[in-house]
Each structure stands twice: as C-alpha cells, then as structure tokens.
Enzyme design. Structure first.
Site, PDB file in Angstrom:
ATOM      1  N   LYS A 142       0.684  -1.259  -0.037  1.00 61.97           N
ATOM      2  CA  LYS A 142      -0.041  -0.127  -0.087  1.00 61.97           C
ATOM      3  C   LYS A 142       0.742   1.042  -0.157  1.00 61.97           C
ATOM      4  O   LYS A 142       1.789   1.096   0.744  1.00 61.97           O
ATOM      5  CB  LYS A 142      -0.847  -0.206   1.181  1.00 61.97           C
ATOM      6  CG  LYS A 142      -1.847   1.044   1.443  1.00 61.97           C
ATOM      7  CD  LYS A 142      -2.886   0.950   2.651  1.00 61.97           C
ATOM      8  CE  LYS A 142      -3.964   2.026   2.673  1.00 61.97           C
ATOM      9  NZ  LYS A 142      -4.851   1.733   3.697  1.00 61.97           N
ATOM     10  N   SER A 164      -9.929   1.897   2.913  1.00 60.50           N
ATOM     11  CA  SER A 164      -8.804   2.734   2.106  1.00 60.50           C
ATOM     12  C   SER A 164      -7.839   1.720   1.613  1.00 60.50           C
ATOM     13  O   SER A 164      -7.167   2.274   0.419  1.00 60.50           O
ATOM     14  CB  SER A 164      -8.161   3.679   3.039  1.00 60.50           C
ATOM     15  OG  SER A 164      -7.344   3.043   4.071  1.00 60.50           O
ATOM     16  N   SER A 176      -9.979  -0.440   7.177  1.00 59.44           N
ATOM     17  CA  SER A 176      -9.201  -0.187   5.977  1.00 59.44           C
ATOM     18  C   SER A 176      -8.674  -1.510   5.126  1.00 59.44           C
ATOM     19  O   SER A 176      -8.274  -1.606   4.329  1.00 59.44           O
ATOM     20  CB  SER A 176      -8.178   0.851   5.883  1.00 59.44           C
ATOM     21  OG  SER A 176      -8.877   2.049   5.795  1.00 59.44           O
TER      22      SER A 176
END
Lengths: 492, 95
Positions: A79, A154, A178
């Site tokens: 990420k 997210s 997330s």
C-alpha cells in the site's frame, strides 16, 4: 502451472523445490499487471526493473540451497502509505506525489529480509481516509468482480490487486476497517492485527492510536505467514509491544471444535443488507457443523462506535497532518508571499476535500470550548466500547459478525455523502478503538455475485485462535477459491 | 451543535487551510450533518468513566541516552521543495 489458483505459500513451495523460479513468477505477475491494471488501477507504481533484479538475487540464494523462509522469492505489493526507500510513496495524495522516503518501513524491511520481491505500490484513499479508494489523487480503483463498483477502502488497491491476480499477496493498513472492508468487497482474506503487533515505523501516520499494518492474501494461511514475518518488536516504534513475532504453529489443525463464538444480535439490525445477513448466518451454521459452539448476545454501545471513532481519528489526523507545510517535503504552492501563506496555500492545494474535512472536524473537536463535549466524550465512549469487548471475551473466544453492512457499491454512489460513507464502518471501527485483532474472510455472494465478508474479532494477541477458526472455515468452504472475472476481456 | 460561517472561518485558521466559497459551503453542510450524527454521543452516560486515549496501558520505554549519528543532512534535505546552504528555504519571515 496456473499461478492464479495458487496461494502465496504454494507458489513459495514450488520456488523452493525449483519447479518455478522467482523470476518467472515475478514476470507472470508483471504480465498480469500489464493486462489487468489498465482496467483495475490497483497500482500507483509498478517496479518492473527493481522486482526482476530482486527476483534474480533471491533465485541465486535458492540455487545455492540457502535456507530461506516459506515466502522467499514470492512477489508482493505494498500500500502506498508504507514507506519504501527511494521509491515514491504518495499516500494517494497530491501532497506527497513527489515524495521518495529516505528509509523503508519496518514491515517492508522484514518482508525483504524474508525474500519478498516488491512488485509496486498500491492505490488507496488519500491518506487512508475513505472506504472506497475514490478519494485517491490517482483516480479510483475498480472492483475486479464488477468494474462499475468500488473495491472498498482505504486499502482498495491492496485488495483489488490480489483479487485481480496482480499480486499473490499485499500489505494494507487498517485504521477503522481499511484492510477488512476491501477484503470483504473483493472476496479476499485479511488480518487487522492487535495494535502494537506490527511496527508502524514507516507507515505514514493517519490516526496513531488506531493505525496498524496488516496482510491481505488469497487465504488466511497466507495472511498468517505474512503476519508472522512482519510482526514482532521494533524499537523504532514507541508503541510496538515487546513480544516476539506471532507464532501460528497451533493454528492449522483444521478444527473449530469447542471454540466458543459469540454473535452480537444487535449487529443484525436495520442497515444490514439481507444477502449479507443470510451469508453471515450461514457461516455461523458452518462453524456449528464443524464443532464450534455458537451463542447470541448483546454487545453494548455499538451505536456509539462511529461517533467516537470519527472524533478520535479526525483529532489525531488533524495533529498528524499538521506536518505537511510545504517546507520539508511534499507539495509546495507556487503562490505564496509569506510563510503563513506558504503553509495555507500548500495545504489547500495539496489536500483533497475528504482530508480537509477531516482535518477541520479534528480541529473542531480539539478546540477550546468543544474539547470536553467531543474529544473527551469520544475517549470515554472508547473506554466503554473496550469494556464491552472485554466482557464478551470473558465468555467467548471470538465474535462473529459481518465485515461490512453491504457488498461493494457503485463508483460515485456514496462519494458526495460523507456521512453515508462513514456508516459503512459500523462493524469495523470499534475493533480499532479497542486495539484488538480481527480477520475478514469471504463467506458468500449476493444475488448479483458480489463477494461478502465475514469478520472474526478476538481479544488482544489472539490472532492464532482467529486464524485457527478462519482456517477451519476455509477448509470447509470454497468462497475464497472463487475468482473474480470482470476485469478480463478489456472492459472499460 | 450547529457550525456557522464564523466557526468555519475559525476552523480554516486552526487547520491552516484556505477554502473557496464553494468548499466553505460544502464543508459547513457536511460538518453539520456529521456533527448531528456524532451528537448522539451526548445520550451516552459517561459519568466517572476515565477517557481512554490509547488501547493499552503504557510504560515508558526508555533507552540509554547515548550520542549516535542521526540521519544524514543531505538525505533529509533531498525531498525539500527548496533548500539553500544545507537548510530548508522558506519565504522571508522577519523584516
């Protein structure tokens, strides 16, 4: 060999036994990225050259019969809020769109020490603020099961990359769901570890008392292996707990016998999609069949979790994001006359609207005159939420719930309504407030074939028990083996 | 609790942000809707509850106070939008 049906551990085993080379596996995934990511947009950066170089180096060690960990030579993606030395780390934001960190995150260092090949950086909501990956400065990621729909967020890029065969596994981060919610939306497995288990050194801070890095994979066994690599004490994170890496050796006997699982009745109320409810209750039946004991109970203070979460997360964010001032790194406005103007213009031009909204909400709840009514009240609610969990775990080994109240929604459907977006976090945020671990695994599909996720929540440091239950569930179901198809064949 | 235009301006100042008129209006209506929801917390009885700012109890994690080399200056300045003489460069702050 069809890599798209293999887990990361299976690929690692083939590499170790030299039936596959790390280089050919890496090439295979880079090829998949080239084919699929025009549609999916899971990656913000692909490190083709670097990855192939890493793969060659690891292959040399394998060819020399060095003793390497199970995932050595297997590619992974990270990420984009997790720092990678000298490699762009943009956090889904214009603010950091040119930022190359001078160091790597502890989790990345540990993955690389274990022989991981880093394929690239994954798209996310700006500064991890959002549940759909639509707030990214680099455009939305599409759900591999239906490209009209969001992948969740997210860590939307992290979940979509695994679902679209663009990485065998990935790292995400979870501040209020997330990791778990995108896993649920994309039909993959993930773990939000106990707070302090994985070092936050090198994770771009959103809400420091809630943030945790965690794994996303094709099944829970992969996730456990990744977590055993990245967890463990790190002196560079002041909140890292002084414990060794998590040991999952007791987690794979395939049994759920005598596990006590509590189902919070009040989680199954208005706002929960009927198909989701059905799939989760059927999952409870599976657990019953394989020997677990299921109990219904009331988990108190559920309705206060979202208010408390948004107060605390935004307060911490407003403080953490004050570092972006256009001076030391990141975006700098060209239109500034004086220093104050430089701060304000750089921040106003560099941040997107969701980030601005949360900074302002955080400034509000911390401001004099409102601190007691909001911030302090939020922290008191947090204490009560944690107490509710503590009491539940005196009776049950774990709590079973939906991961999210719905399946993936349409791109654009919720983006103009922040409150509606926040309400999707109902089952996940309280876990972060209490600092406890939870896993999300696929447990079914809705009428339109969109994946549904099941959440198992445990007390602090009970990851091995959660994984044991999730592993037994996956041995007896095949939801996690179903593959997304929508990204194939060049849809928009 | 209602957020008016005056409070929005104050929050802009606290947050070091400059919003356009459109953004201000949107922020005001969004924050008001969010606060309406958050105000639900008022009904929760929190008398005598200790605020919990951190999930676990912490003890200070002291280390020895030893001088060690810190990050290299050039490395830290590498990402600076503007730099001069080994320092971050900003607009003039004193007359």
């Amino acid at each position: 060999m069809d890599l798209s049906t293999m887990t990361a551990l299976e690929i690692g085993k083939e590499i170790k036994q030299r039936r596959l080379s790390s280089v050919e596996v890496t090439k295979n995934f880079i090829e998949n990225i080239k084919n699929n990511d025009k549609t999916i947009n899971a990656y913000t950066l692909v490190l083709e050259e670097n990855a192939l170089k890493q793969a060659e180096q690891i292959q040399k060690k394998i060819d020399n019969s060095e003793d390497l960990p199970p995932l050595a030579g297997v590619p992974a993606a990270v990420k984009d809020n997790i720092c990678t030395k000298d490699i762009l780390t943009c956090c889904g934001s214009k603010m950091l769109s040119n930022f190359k960190p001078p160091y790597s995150a502890s989790a990345v260092e540990r993955l690389e020490q274990a022989g991981a090949v880093i394929l690239g950086k994954l798209n996310m909501d700006e500064f991890a603020m959002g549940g759909s990956t639509e707030t990214s400065y680099f455009g939305p990621t599409k759900n591999p099961w239906d490209t009209q729909k969001v992948p969740g967020g997210s860590s939307g890029g992290s979940a979509a990359a695994v679902a679209a065969d663009e990485a065998p596994y990935s790292l995400g981060s979870d501040t209020g769901g997330s990791i778990r919610q995108p896993c649920s939306f994309c039909g993959v497995s993930g773990i939000k570890p106990t707070y302090g288990s994985v070092s936050r050194y090198g994770l771009v801070a959103f809400a420091s008392s809630l943030d945790q890095i965690g794994p996303i994979g094709r099944d829970i066994k992969d996730c456990a292996e990744i977590l055993s690599v990245i967890s463990g004490h790190d002196f560079r994170d002041f909140t890292s707990v002084n414990r060794p890496a998590i040991d999952f050796s007791s987690s794979f006997d395939g049994s759920a016998k005598s596990l006590k699982i509590g189902i919070p009745k009040n989680y199954f109320s208005a706002g929960l999609d009927k198909d989701v409810e059905k799939a989760v209750l059927e999952a409870a039946e599976v657990f019953k069949k394989i020997g677990a004991q299921i109990y219904e109970f009331e988990l108190p203070t559920v309705e206060y979790a979202i208010p408390a979460y948004y107060i605390i997360a935004c307060a911490e964010a407003s403080s953490n994001l004050s570092r972006y001032d256009g001076v030391k790194y990141g975006y700098r406005s060209k239109n500034a006359e004086n220093i104050l103007d430089l701060f304000c213009s750089s921040r106003s031009e560099g941040f997107g609207m969701e980030v601005k909204r949360r900074i302002m909400l955080g400034s509000f709840v911390l401001s004099s005159g409102y601190y007691d009514a909001y911030y302090k009240k939020g922290l008191q609610a947090r204490a009560l939420i944690k107490k509710g969990f503590d009491e539940a775990f005196e009776k049950y080994d774990m709590i079973l719930s939906p991961t999210a109240p719905t399946v993936a929604f349409k791109i654009g459907e919720n983006i103009s309504d922040p409150l509606k977006m926040y309400l999707g976090d109902i089952y996940t945020v309280s876990v972060n407030l209490a600092g406890i671990p939870a896993v999300s695994v696929p447990c079914g599909f809705d009428k339109e074939g969109m994946p549904i996720g099941l959440q198992l929540i445990g007390k602090a440091f009970s990851e091995p028990v959660l994984v044991k239950a999730a592993y037994a569930f996956q041995l007896n179901t095949d939801f996690h083996k179903k593959k997304a198809q929508a990204f194939k064949g060049g849809e928009q | 609790m209602k957020i008016d235009t005056e409070l929005i301006s104050y929050l802009e100042e606290l947050s070091r942000l400059k919003l356009s008129e459109d953004e201000k209006n949107k922020a005001q209506s969004d924050l008001n809707r969010i606060l309406d929801y958050i105000d639900k917390l008022a009904e929760l009885d929190t008398a005598d509850i200790e605020p919990l700012s951190h999930p676990f109890e912490f003890t200070n994690n002291f280390r020895e106070d030893e001088a060690k080399p810190s990050a290299d200056r050039e490395l830290i300045l590498k990402n600076a939008p503007e730099k001069k003489d080994g320092c971050f460069k900003v607009p003039k702050t004193v007359e």
